[in-house]
Design an enzyme around this catalytic site. Structure first.
Site, PDB file in Angstrom:
ATOM      1  N   GLY A 118      38.952  10.174  19.395  1.00 16.92           N
ATOM      2  CA  GLY A 118      38.254  11.443  19.410  1.00 16.92           C
ATOM      3  C   GLY A 118      39.055  12.464  20.191  1.00 16.92           C
ATOM      4  O   GLY A 118      39.208  13.611  19.780  1.00 16.92           O
ATOM      5  N   ALA A 119      39.593  12.032  21.342  1.00 18.80           N
ATOM      6  CA  ALA A 119      40.402  12.917  22.193  1.00 18.80           C
ATOM      7  C   ALA A 119      41.113  12.053  23.218  1.00 18.80           C
ATOM      8  O   ALA A 119      40.746  10.899  23.445  1.00 18.80           O
ATOM      9  CB  ALA A 119      39.527  13.966  22.877  1.00 18.80           C
TER      10      ALA A 119
ATOM     11  N   GLU B 111      36.927  14.889  28.600  1.00 16.11           N
ATOM     12  CA  GLU B 111      38.370  14.826  28.832  1.00 16.11           C
ATOM     13  C   GLU B 111      38.783  15.583  30.091  1.00 16.11           C
ATOM     14  O   GLU B 111      39.698  15.155  30.808  1.00 16.11           O
ATOM     15  CB  GLU B 111      39.133  15.376  27.621  1.00 16.11           C
ATOM     16  CG  GLU B 111      38.815  14.682  26.305  1.00 16.11           C
ATOM     17  CD  GLU B 111      38.961  13.165  26.362  1.00 16.11           C
ATOM     18  OE1 GLU B 111      39.774  12.655  27.159  1.00 16.11           O
ATOM     19  OE2 GLU B 111      38.237  12.481  25.614  1.00 16.11           O
TER      20      GLU B 111
END
Length: 691
Positions: free
Chosen positions: A316-317, A353
């Site tokens: 996803g990240a 993140e």
């Protein structure tokens, strides 16, 4: 790194690189990496060779790394000049290396003559290379120089190529990175373990019409002498960091830019022509950085942070320090067409993140065994951050729906696993990183935060980050800091939740004695397949919170259930007041109320004084108890009494029949949403006032 687990919808130097022209390798097909890792471990076990970490006789201090990618032939040339420290005399250096061909290697001791390596022994199964030298390298500092070549692969790991289309429809490629957990070794020879930290001076030689990004800001950009179509881009020295957090991107991108209130430059890079779609993420990032700075009381240590949408991206990240990479759907918002749930998803991923910039990057786990803490913590605090930045989202109710409930459902299965599992070979990370590690991890951190209290939790976090900044730490190090800040037995409590699978069901009964309410509370293991019948029933140290109808949103009493059963006395509770366990649905356990307690909660459902998140938790617990045929009629009657507190008989009967047939609260959520697709109504009993 945010994995897609179904939650919704991972030396300074600027010399010219030696020109090498290796034959272009064939383009490999996509393969099943989990199968490869599994096969590799099986072969190692068959040969009696357990996984061995890198030796400690040589370690890096600074990597001077220059890379020259070829976006046509999908190869790259590299030059490494690493300042290293030799801790004991040795005639070999062991590093991680995968899918890279070393051309030359040498070692120059400080103030001494350069020694050329006489051999490169690749251990492909271990992803290591041993550089042999004709004489012993003596204790002290020196410079390791390596020229090498590699492939811009199509595996979406290491240094790889990402295909995209220009606005005119032309197919082109970017060169991007994904190094967690152990793929930096596919971009350059290195000590690819999280505890072996160093600083990095990165230089990229790229086409002059391409954007070049890395962890730090650009300090020099000049024409490349050997080719007028190329430029040499040099970046500032990074803080000391682990190899898995290094990143670089070369491609065509637009960007939008702003500054956070504390002076950090924030950019969101998007595909060409889509800069408008980066504005929401930019807003989130500029709000999020000051929030974390204030929460941790530690400033963001880099001068800039870039967020970039990558066309081909497996996770996803990924939280690369200063250069966070995202799947496009996790970063871009079309202001005209994106729905509110997409905005919430982007806000959560950005919050996740950016939390890692402190918790994971500034302080890094010592080994992959402790990776659950990085991800569980970030999966919890992303909601805390979004709740602060966008209180209108009512995001904690969605946490209970999306993470908490899902983790309970999965952890009740016989084939669950503990949150913390010892990791030997790094490839095992993929096998244990699932919703238990992320969602249950986030849920128990949320419970811990509630048990400690926000003020002491923040003190403990600040002490942890300051003590271990630019270093490595274990799970136990965090527990120690939180224990010192709160004076509570954090290590003992959390070990019962992280080192054993499952969770308890809290059985509650009550008795009114004059103006006091006596609660009889006991715990036993909850199993989806029925009551736990084993001789050795596990137990937990369970933080229990209690509220009353006097103030349903406020905790009246907190206790720690550290035994199978206990009695608790609540003073000055009149007979007409109801009592509820686990206000806010924060504790990671199910609750089974006696019939009298359940009946007393019905007025709180009728008049909506019971919070939406608590109505959701109550519903979920009730339906989870439909696991034993003998209890079916009794549980059906209990549920009907709760459902009778609302006025939607047709829907009630359909939902009840469905739940009785499949016996899962998760499926119940799906059927409910099919009747009421309004995104703000995420689960049954969540918004009774709208029925």
């Amino acid at each position: 790194m945010l994995l897609l687990l179904g939650r919704r919808v991972s030396l300074s130097f600027a010399k010219r690189v030696r020109t090498c022209h290796p034959p272009s390798p064939s383009k490999p097909a996509l393969v099943n990496f989990n199968q490869i890792h599994s096969d590799t471990r099986h072969r190692l076990r068959q040969r009696g060779r357990p996984f061995v970490r890198l030796p400690t006789d040589v370690y890096p201090v600074n990597y001077g790394l220059c890379l020259k990618p070829d976006l046509i032939d999908f190869t790259f040339e590299g030059k490494l000049e690493a300042v290293v420290e030799v801790t004991q005399a040795t005639n070999q250096i062991v590093m991680n290396c995968a899918d890279i061909d070393i051309i030359t290697a040498s070692f120059a001791p400080e103030g001494g003559e350069e020694i050329n390596a006489t051999g490169f022994n690749y251990q492909n199964e271990d992803e290591k290379v041993t550089l042999s030298f004709p004489s012993a390298l003596q204790k002290g500092s020196g410079t390791l120089k390596i020229d090498f070549v590699g492939e811009l692969n199509d595996k979406m790991k290491g240094f790889y190529r990402s295909k995209y289309a220009t606005p005119a429809g032309e197919i082109r490629y970017a060169a991007v990175t994904q190094f967690e957990a152990t793929d930096a070794r596919r971009a350059f020879p290195c000590w690819d373990e999280p505890a072996i930290k160093a600083t990095f001076d990165i230089t990229l030689i790229v086409p002059k019409d391409r954007v070049a990004l890395s962890n730090m800001n650009v300090i020099d950009r000049k024409p490349y002498p050997d080719d007028e179509n190329l430029v040499e881009v040099k970046f500032a020295t990074t803080p000391i960091m682990s190899t898995y957090l290094v990143a670089f991107v070369i491609g065509e991108y637009d960007f939008v830019e702003s500054q956070s209130s504390d002076g950090v430059t924030v950019r969101v890079y998007t595909p060409i022509g889509k800069a408008e779609q980066g504005k929401f993420a930019l807003e989130v990032a500029t709000k999020t950085l000051p929030f974390y700075k204030d929460y941790f009381n530690v400033p963001y240590p880099l001068p800039k942070i870039d967020l970039i949408a990558i066309a081909d991206f497996a996770a996803g990240a990924m939280e690369n320090w200063g250069l966070v990479t995202y799947r496009e759907t996790a970063l871009l918002i079309d202001p005209k067409n994106s729905c509110s749930s997409s905005r919430q998803w982007v806000a959560l991923v950005v919050g996740h993140e950016l939390a890692h910039q402190w918790f994971g990057n500034l302080v890094t786990m010592e080994w992959w065994t402790h990776l659950w803490l990085n991800e569980g913590f970030a999966s919890w605090i992303e909601y805390l951050c979004v709740d602060h930045c966008f209180p209108e989202y009512d995001i904690w109710t969605q946490f209970v729906s999306a993470d908490y409930t899902r983790a309970l459902d999965l952890d009740a299965l016989d084939n669950s696993h503990p949150i913390e599992v010892n990791v030997g070979h790094p490839s095992e990370v993929d096998e244990i990183f699932d919703a238990i590690s992320y969602s249950k991890g986030a849920s128990v951190i949320r419970m811990l935060h509630n048990y400690i209290g926000d003020e002491d939790f923040r003190k403990g976090m600040n002490a942890y980050l300051l003590k271990f900044q630019h270093k490595n730490a274990s799970t136990e190090d965090l527990w120690d800091c939180l224990e010192q800040a709160s004076g509570k037995p954090i290590a003992a409590v959390m070990s019962s939740w992280t080192k054993q699978m499952g969770f308890p069901i809290i059985v509650v009964d009550q008795e009114q004695v004059s103006d006091d309410r006596i609660l009889k509370i006991s715990q036993k293991k909850f199993c989806a397949s029925g009551p736990h019948n084993g001789e050795d029933c596990p137990s937990w140290m369970v933080p229990i919170s209690i509220c009353t109808s006097e103030d349903p949103a406020c905790t009246k009493l907190k206790v720690l259930l550290d035994r199978p059963e206990t009695s608790i006395t609540l003073n000055n509770i009149s007979p007409d007041q109801w009592v509820k366990i686990n206000p806010g649905t924060v504790g990671f356990y199910r609750i089974q109320y006696s019939s009298s307690m359940l009946e007393s909660l019905l007025p709180g459902i009728r008049d909506l004084t019971l919070q939406p998140v608590d109505r959701l938790g109550l519903q979920n617990d009730l339906f989870s108890l439909l696991h034993k045929q003998a209890d079916m009629q009794e549980e059906k009657n209990r549920i009907e009494r709760v459902l009778g507190a609302i006025s939607a008989p047709d829907l009630i009967q359909k939902v009840l029949n469905f739940a009785l047939s499949v016996r899962t609260a998760t499926a119940l959520s799906s059927i409910y949403q099919s009747y009421n697709p309004n995104p703000k109504h995420s689960q049954f009993l969540l918004s009774i006032d709208d029925w």
